[in-house]
Design a protein around this motif. Structure first.
Motif, short mmCIF file in Angstrom:
data_model
loop_
_atom_site.label_atom_id
_atom_site.label_comp_id
_atom_site.label_asym_id
_atom_site.label_seq_id
_atom_site.Cartn_x
_atom_site.Cartn_y
_atom_site.Cartn_z
N THR A 1 0.83 -1.21 0.00
CA THR A 1 0.00 0.00 0.00
C THR A 1 0.87 1.25 0.00
N ALA A 2 1.91 1.25 0.84
CA ALA A 2 2.81 2.40 0.88
C ALA A 2 3.53 2.59 -0.45
N ALA A 3 3.92 1.48 -1.10
CA ALA A 3 4.62 1.56 -2.38
C ALA A 3 3.70 2.11 -3.47
N VAL A 4 2.43 1.71 -3.46
CA VAL A 4 1.47 2.21 -4.45
C VAL A 4 1.26 3.71 -4.26
N ARG A 5 1.11 4.16 -3.00
CA ARG A 5 0.91 5.58 -2.73
C ARG A 5 2.14 6.37 -3.16
N SER A 6 3.33 5.83 -2.91
CA SER A 6 4.55 6.50 -3.34
C SER A 6 4.65 6.53 -4.86
N ALA A 7 4.28 5.42 -5.51
CA ALA A 7 4.36 5.35 -6.97
C ALA A 7 3.39 6.34 -7.62
N ARG A 8 2.22 6.51 -7.01
CA ARG A 8 1.26 7.48 -7.56
C ARG A 8 1.83 8.89 -7.57
N MET A 9 2.51 9.23 -6.49
CA MET A 9 3.10 10.57 -6.42
C MET A 9 4.19 10.73 -7.47
N TRP A 10 5.05 9.71 -7.60
CA TRP A 10 6.11 9.81 -8.61
C TRP A 10 5.54 9.77 -10.02
N ALA A 11 4.42 9.08 -10.22
CA ALA A 11 3.77 9.10 -11.53
C ALA A 11 3.25 10.50 -11.84
#
Length: 618
Positions: free
Chosen positions: A244-254
């Motif tokens: 979940t934390a990785a997805v939230r981080s990936a969304r920001m970098w996207a």
């Protein structure tokens, strides 16, 4: 430094005061590699930046019907193409070299720190965090070091191209000069949030790694109590938190990546729209418009490195912070007077490092082993058994006897002495030569039994003598069956000796300690995992092999206590009684309670009977 020259003969002394300082220190120590990468990066990006100008010349040549200028432009485009390829190849080569050498330097520093602190490391830092730092964090730190020179070359190229466009075509160059800084700062407001999410992801990943390592280490125990599913469920939840934390981080970098694509596109639209109006008014030629357009389009490539350096720093900063935290841990070394009084100076790095300027003996000290904090005295050349009323005190005492100061806020304790020399005042290598401490849970590394016993030693004790004293005959028979030529010394031990029983691992670790033959040997519960018959023989073996050498055994086993030449009982951190085992059992109720593990009711009964015997005798 090239990859073929690794490992470093000396990785250096890192600046571990903070994560950014550590990254800066790494960059300074790779200045030569960074400059090489920067030079090849400038060739690569500069050649790319020169292509639009050559294209503009070619377009003008076609419009003017000039074959000579067109041929010259074509030849220059070929030269620039070769330069682009060469620069890209060498930039990649030097950048990857910087990455690998930086990662190798950090790994060597971590390995040296682990060897320096030994078992004390995991008492101060979680094992999972150490694993995370030495694996994933090392790669992220290397990524930032590698990306730094490429970013510098890209930034320098962007500045040169912007200045060149201002000189070449001021009307359109102004649009580019205004738009480029906006592109560079467009994502800055999002970086703090992206960094926080990346930090949170690293924290969750470190926790999951720690939980996984604990589960694997205790798998045999978990199976014994049927707790596999419980711990697996905990790891599943931790794993989902990481996801979940990785997805939230990936969304920001996207989102940041999308902005990095959108903003240059808007700039290009602005340049083309304004350029068309200028061309219609005759203020610029078609060739100049094509040159500026191509330059802006080419700038998209170096501008992407702005996003990469932001990501690399955001990911590497917490990694560098964790690495710096581990590397900042120090074994306190004090002068003789300070070690005796329990004082020491603290440096600006928050650690006591007084190794420099301190006179150390050239040969290992000898004499009685004495702990002023507890009053424990282990006479030279004798086997002393120590019984602690508090089981946790035994571990702390063993650590102090090994020359490590306390890490639990008790750093003001006076140093343990061997003879007249305080151990805290010795370099770690000298302290370990003088006093060897075997932990309660010693670790066996993978390899052959011969390799396991190939340790720094005095040479006075052979491997066969040590194995015999530790009662390892059954272990040798079992290993001989797994060896190709029936040689137990050539048999392969799995990681941590997991193919052996707990008692077998414990006895092999004891044999390894006995082979070293130190001036003083401290054993913390060396027979807790063996049966009573074997324990008695092990106690006899230790006594015979270590005759005339200082040996301290921290234990509550009556079998070992009965064979000790001297027994010391520690209660509430101080020496409460000294004598022989059988004498103390009868004269010290508290000692008897610890050794025999009697209950309070049983203690009252024994005390009453003892009082009656005394009255009858009177």
């Amino acid at each position: 430094m090239q990859i073929r020259d690794l490992p470093y003969s000396d990785p250096g002394v890192p600046d571990a005061r903070s994560g950014p300082r550590f990254l800066l220190w790494l960059g300074r120590n790779q200045l030569g590699g960074q400059l090489k990468s920067l030079a090849w990066g400038l060739l690569h990006f500069g050649s790319i930046a020169g292509l639009p100008y050559m294209v503009g010349i070619a377009v003008e040549a076609v419009l003017d019907r000039s074959g000579t200028r067109l041929a010259l432009a074509g030849a220059l485009i070929v030269v620039l193409g070769i330069a682009v390829a060469l620069g890209d190849t060498m930039l990649h080569r030097t950048a990857v070299t910087n990455w690998i050498t930086a990662a190798a330097r950090v790994q060597q520093l971590l390995a040296r720190k682990t060897a320096l602190l030994g078992a004390a490391l995991t008492r101060r830092v979680a094992a999972g965090e150490v694993v995370a730092v030495s694996t994933g964090d090392v790669e992220k730190i290397g990524w930032f070091v590698e990306a730094l020179s490429r970013f510098a070359a890209a930034a320098f190229t962007v500045v040169l191209v912007t200045i060149g466009l201002l000189v070449y075509q001021p009307a359109l160059g102004v649009v580019v000069a205004v738009g480029i800084p906006l592109l560079a700062i467009a994502v800055l407001p999002l970086l703090p949030r992206a960094t926080r999410r990346a930090d949170f992801q690293r924290e969750k990943a470190g926790r999951a790694t720690e939980l996984a390592s604990d589960t694997v280490a205790g798998l045999r125990v978990l199976r014994g109590i049927g707790g596999e599913e419980l711990f697996l469920d905990r790891y599943r939840r931790a794993s989902q938190e990481v996801r979940t934390a990785a997805v939230r981080s990936a969304r920001m970098w996207a989102t940041i990546s999308a902005i990095q694509v959108l903003m240059p596109g808007l700039l290009m639209i602005a340049v083309v729209w304004h350029g068309i109006h200028l061309a219609r008014e005759g203020r610029i030629t078609v060739g100049e418009l094509v040159t500026v357009y191509s330059a802006v389009m080419m700038l998209n490539y170096p501008l992407r490195h702005f996003e990469e350096i932001a990501m690399a720093y955001s990911f590497s900063r917490p990694s560098a912070k964790r690495a710096a935290r581990v590397l900042s841990l120090e074994r306190t070394t004090r002068s003789a007077d300070e070690a005796a009084s329990g004082t020491g100076a603290t440096s600006d790095k928050g650690t006591e490092r007084l190794d420099e300027g301190v006179e150390h003996p050239s040969t290992p000290p000898t004499g009685d082993l004495y702990d002023p904090a507890t009053g424990l005295l282990a006479p030279a050349g004798r086997l002393t058994a120590v019984v602690c009323g508090d089981p946790d005190e035994a571990g702390r005492l063993a650590e102090r006897l090994g020359g490590h100061p306390a890490f639990d806020g008790a750093a003001d304790l006076p140093s343990v002495r061997l003879g007249d020399v305080p151990l805290d005042g010795l370099p770690l290598a000298a302290a370990r030569t003088a006093v060897l401490v075997q932990d309660k849970d010693p670790v066996l590394l993978s390899g052959t039994l011969s390799t396991l016993l190939d340790v720094p030693a005095s040479g006075a004790v052979s491997a066969a003598e040590a194995l015999s004293a530790a009662q390892c005959s059954d272990v040798l028979d079992a290993l001989a069956q797994t060896s190709v030529d029936d040689d137990p010394m050539a048999a392969h031990l799995t990681e941590r000796g997991r193919s052996l029983s707990g008692g077998q691992r414990q006895r092999l670790a004891l044999a390894r300690s006995l082979v070293t033959d130190p001036e003083a040997l401290v054993l913390d519960e060396p027979t807790s995992a063996v049966d009573s018959h074997t324990e008695a023989r092990v106690a006899d073996g230790i006594r015979e092999l270590r005759r005339g050498r200082t040996t301290v055994v921290l234990t509550s086993s009556p079998l070992i206590l009965d064979r000790a030449e001297r027994v010391v009982f520690l209660d509430e951190g101080e020496v409460a009684a000294v004598g022989e085992h059988r004498e103390l059992v009868h004269s010290q109720p508290r000692y008897r309670a610890v050794v025999t593990r009697e209950t309070d009711d049983e203690r009252v009964t024994v005390d009453t009977l003892t009082d009656l015997d005394i009255e009858e005798t009177a």
